[in-house]
Design a protein around this motif. Structure first.
Motif, PDB file in Angstrom:
ATOM      1  N   HIS A  21       0.830  -1.206   0.000  1.00 25.69           N
ATOM      2  CA  HIS A  21       0.000   0.000   0.000  1.00 25.69           C
ATOM      3  C   HIS A  21       0.867   1.261   0.000  1.00 25.69           C
ATOM      4  O   HIS A  21       0.581   2.214  -0.765  1.00 25.69           O
ATOM      5  N   TYR A  22       1.901   1.279   0.815  1.00 28.13           N
ATOM      6  CA  TYR A  22       2.784   2.452   0.838  1.00 28.13           C
ATOM      7  C   TYR A  22       3.513   2.597  -0.494  1.00 28.13           C
ATOM      8  O   TYR A  22       3.646   3.710  -1.020  1.00 28.13           O
ATOM      9  N   ALA A  24       2.484   1.609  -3.406  1.00 29.62           N
ATOM     10  CA  ALA A  24       1.509   2.042  -4.414  1.00 29.62           C
ATOM     11  C   ALA A  24       1.211   3.533  -4.311  1.00 29.62           C
ATOM     12  O   ALA A  24       0.794   4.159  -5.286  1.00 29.62           O
ATOM     13  N   ASN A  25       1.441   4.089  -3.118  1.00 31.96           N
ATOM     14  CA  ASN A  25       1.207   5.514  -2.914  1.00 31.96           C
ATOM     15  C   ASN A  25       2.483   6.341  -3.063  1.00 31.96           C
ATOM     16  O   ASN A  25       2.541   7.492  -2.602  1.00 31.96           O
ATOM     17  N   GLY A  26       3.495   5.746  -3.697  1.00 28.56           N
ATOM     18  CA  GLY A  26       4.690   6.489  -4.067  1.00 28.56           C
ATOM     19  C   GLY A  26       5.796   6.531  -3.037  1.00 28.56           C
ATOM     20  O   GLY A  26       6.809   7.208  -3.245  1.00 28.56           O
ATOM     21  N   TRP A  27       5.627   5.825  -1.919  1.00 26.55           N
ATOM     22  CA  TRP A  27       6.669   5.798  -0.899  1.00 26.55           C
ATOM     23  C   TRP A  27       7.786   4.829  -1.307  1.00 26.55           C
ATOM     24  O   TRP A  27       7.529   3.804  -1.949  1.00 26.55           O
ATOM     25  N   ASN A  47       9.359   0.389  -5.936  1.00 24.91           N
ATOM     26  CA  ASN A  47       9.541   1.190  -4.714  1.00 24.91           C
ATOM     27  C   ASN A  47       9.823   0.366  -3.460  1.00 24.91           C
ATOM     28  O   ASN A  47       9.984   0.944  -2.385  1.00 24.91           O
ATOM     29  N   GLU A 198      -5.539  -6.122   3.707  1.00 25.22           N
ATOM     30  CA  GLU A 198      -5.639  -4.928   2.881  1.00 25.22           C
ATOM     31  C   GLU A 198      -6.492  -3.861   3.562  1.00 25.22           C
ATOM     32  O   GLU A 198      -6.164  -2.664   3.525  1.00 25.22           O
ATOM     33  N   ILE A 202      -5.097  -0.122   4.879  1.00 26.57           N
ATOM     34  CA  ILE A 202      -5.726   1.157   4.522  1.00 26.57           C
ATOM     35  C   ILE A 202      -6.040   1.963   5.776  1.00 26.57           C
ATOM     36  O   ILE A 202      -5.801   3.183   5.834  1.00 26.57           O
ATOM     37  N   TYR A 205      -2.712   3.215   7.240  1.00 22.64           N
ATOM     38  CA  TYR A 205      -2.157   4.273   6.379  1.00 22.64           C
ATOM     39  C   TYR A 205      -2.906   5.582   6.577  1.00 22.64           C
ATOM     40  O   TYR A 205      -2.297   6.640   6.798  1.00 22.64           O
ATOM     41  N   ASN A 206      -4.227   5.522   6.512  1.00 20.95           N
ATOM     42  CA  ASN A 206      -5.033   6.738   6.660  1.00 20.95           C
ATOM     43  C   ASN A 206      -4.878   7.347   8.052  1.00 20.95           C
ATOM     44  O   ASN A 206      -4.820   8.578   8.198  1.00 20.95           O
ATOM     45  N   ILE A 209      -1.395   9.030   8.181  1.00 25.21           N
ATOM     46  CA  ILE A 209      -1.383  10.241   7.365  1.00 25.21           C
ATOM     47  C   ILE A 209      -2.095  11.389   8.085  1.00 25.21           C
ATOM     48  O   ILE A 209      -1.691  12.555   7.997  1.00 25.21           O
TER      49      ILE A 209
END
Length: 246
Positions: A21-22, A24-27, A47, A198, A202, A205-206, A209
């Protein structure tokens, strides 16, 4: 500028879902686990950078952390997720099971905090996230080793937050309920409000953030356990005994 994180226990379950997940979010994700083969498969994802490491080997952990420091790596997030679960027989306590459980669930968390936290010092938004469990909210049967280790982790995180408040590093305590992972798939009892890795990733992650200090999910289980904790002590113990017999 892209953010960078380090996630332990990344080869399966919540850790693997978090790494994906990280990423996929560009990390940029430093994925830490013992399994070289599983990490190699995970590293096929863009990544993700694998770090093969036994977290109970504190000398090796110190060496890996120093390699990252020497390479100029700056972490924005250290997410300590690795864990294990062993159930025990109260009439014949397996001391080795307690040692194994605390070695990865607690002592490895303390060691990882010591060695990886310095990599957060140059970040503008440094976060240390520690995964515990709701298991310590209620005296579940055969959970003396697991529940006690998670209670220790939660206290460690809350106390650490107080003492490093002036460092700029935020500490988030993550206390999930039942997540469908290889560990929980061994359970022979009903697991209410079960979520997928999954879904867990999420929510974590949320929550991170948004800057939360504590993340608990699913809410329905959290509320249920909080209500149980509000019962008079003897009633709570009797409830636990009745649940054991079911």
């Amino acid at each position: 500028m892209a953010s960078t994180c380090l996630i332990t226990g990344a080869s399966s379950g919540i850790g693997r879902a978090l790494a994906l997940h990280y990423a996929a979010n560009g990390w940029t994700v430093y994925a830490v686990a013992r399994s070289k083969d599983k990490l190699a498969e995970l590293a096929k994802t863009a990544n993700i950078r694998p770090l093969v490491l036994d977290l109970t080997d504190h000398i090796a952990m110190s060496g890996v952390a120093q390699q990252l420091i020497n390479a100029g790596v700056v972490l924005d997030l250290v997410l300590l997720n690795a864990g294990t679960c062993e159930y025990v027989d109260a009439n014949n306590l397996d001391l080795a099971a307690f040692e194994r459980t605390f070695a990865i669930n607690f002592h490895a968390v303390v060691a990882a905090t010591k060695y990886f936290m310095p990599l957060l010092s140059a970040s503008l938004t440094p976060q240390l996230a520690i995964v515990s469990s709701m298991a310590h909210f209620f005296p579940f049967t055969q959970s003396q080793a697991y529940g006690a280790s998670k209670a220790a982790v939660s206290y460690f995180a809350d106390s650490l937050r107080v003492d490093i408040a002036d460092s700029g590093i935020s500490v988030c305590l993550i206390e999930p309920g039942f997540v469908d992972t290889p560990l929980t798939q061994k359970n022979t009892f009903a697991m209410p409000f079960l979520v997928t890795p999954e879904q867990a990733a999420i929510r974590i992650y949320n929550g991170l953030i948004s800057g939360k200090n504590r993340i608990r999910f699913p809410r329905r289980l959290s509320i249920s356990l909080k209500l149980l904790a509000m019962l008079p002590y003897n009633m709570r113990i009797n409830m636990a005994k009745r649940l054991k017999q079911q």
